[in-house]
Scaffold this active site. Structure first.
Site, PDB file in Angstrom:
ATOM      1  N   PRO A   1       0.830  -1.210   0.000  1.00 45.04           N
ATOM      2  CG  PRO A   1      -0.229  -1.216   2.067  1.00 45.04           C
ATOM      3  CD  PRO A   1       0.606  -2.048   1.168  1.00 45.04           C
ATOM      4  CD  GLU A   2       2.417   3.289  -4.433  1.00 44.99           C
ATOM      5  OE1 GLU A   2       2.592   4.481  -4.719  1.00 44.99           O
ATOM      6  OE2 GLU A   2       2.439   2.390  -5.282  1.00 44.99           O
TER       7      GLU A   2
END
Ligand SMILES: [Zn+2]
Length: 293
Positions: A2-3
């Protein structure tokens, strides 16, 4: 992994049931995630309240009434699920069923808000750490991070300064958490396409010889902020593992311009280019060789 938009989406899902609520009961089903949990993890949480739930880069920061900050990272496959008496998120209702959920529910918080918040992480690259608030600035996990891309201080001048004289690709520079925090493969590719800048370009070319920002630094900063805001508004992107805390999936992946679109037409108006995939520093880069210069 995830960013920033995915982590921000998780933060927004957790805040309503955690902020202002007390940890009534904490269960740690194992002693370690990526790293060992603090020995007194449960004791330092139970009975404490969450004053606020913030985010720094890809870290969630729960400010506690005790003066500690609970620093949490989702790693590769970590997710939180929120269960409430009146609202049970049912993972089976979505097309990525969360199978083996209980076996991978490593940490469970029972909050005084009535919600049960469980952290599930099959691959255990996630982490939880307690850091006294006064020591947060010196915390090794956070100390080296560059500016928040959505913060007011992140500007073309700042990007130019960080990249001045840097002889790596822009793709690598923008993925470097010390230059700007929270971006990864997807949003770097997307921002570069929006800014019409090539990922292969030398990072130093966002600065003039004097160190002042080149015009492409302005375009890049605008594109980074825009793509992150759009992705947050869409609830992040769902690839394999990311999901919102209610079990539903973010849908920004339908708005990808280049990421995972090799061979498709470039979405830039008037551009006849085809999206190409190359490998840079071991990761796939997707870009349009025609309009990204
Ligand atoms: Zn193009």
């Amino acid at each position: 992994m995830p960013e920033l938009p995915e982590v921000e989406t998780v933060r927004r899902g957790l805040a309503p049931v955690m902020e202002g609520a007390r940890f009534d009961k904490v269960e740690a089903h194992r002693g370690d995630l990526r790293w060992p949990l603090p020995k007194d993890f449960v004791k330092r949480l139970e009975g404490r309240s969450v004053i606020g739930l913030g985010r720094r880069a890809k870290y969630l920061l729960a400010d506690l009434s005790s003066g500690d900050v609970l620093v949490m990272h989702l790693g590769m496959s970590g997710s939180f699920r929120v269960l409430r008496a009146d609202h049970e998120a049912t993972p089976g209702a979505h097309y990525h069923e969360r199978s083996k959920a209980l076996a991978h529910d490593h940490v469970v918080f029972q909050m005084s808000s009535g919600a049960t918040v469980s952290f599930n992480d099959p691959r255990r690259f996630g982490s939880m750490k307690l850091v006294p608030r006064a020591a947060l600035d010196a915390e090794p996990l956070l100390r080296a991070l560059g500016p928040e891309p959505l913060g007011n201080t992140f500007s073309a001048a700042m990007l130019a300064e960080a990249c001045h004289g840097k002889r790596t690709s822009l793709k690598a520079a923008l993925s470097d958490q010390k230059i700007v925090a929270g971006l990864g493969n997807i949003y770097v590719c997307e921002a570069l396409n929006r800014a019409h800048v090539s990922p292969k370009r030398m990072a130093s070319t966002v600065a003039m010889r004097s160190g002042a920002p080149h015009e492409r630094a302005v375009r890049l900063v605008d594109a980074i902020k825009a793509v992150l805001n759009d992705a947050i508004a869409a609830g992040g992107s769902s690839l394999r593992d990311h999901r919102r805390t209610d079990g539903s999936l973010g849908d920004f992946q339908h708005n990808f311009r280049v990421y995972d679109r090799e061979g498709q037409q470039c979405p830039t108006p008037g551009c006849k280019g085809t999206i190409r995939r190359i490998v840079q520093t071991g990761r796939s880069t997707f870009y349009c060789p025609v309009c990204q210069k």
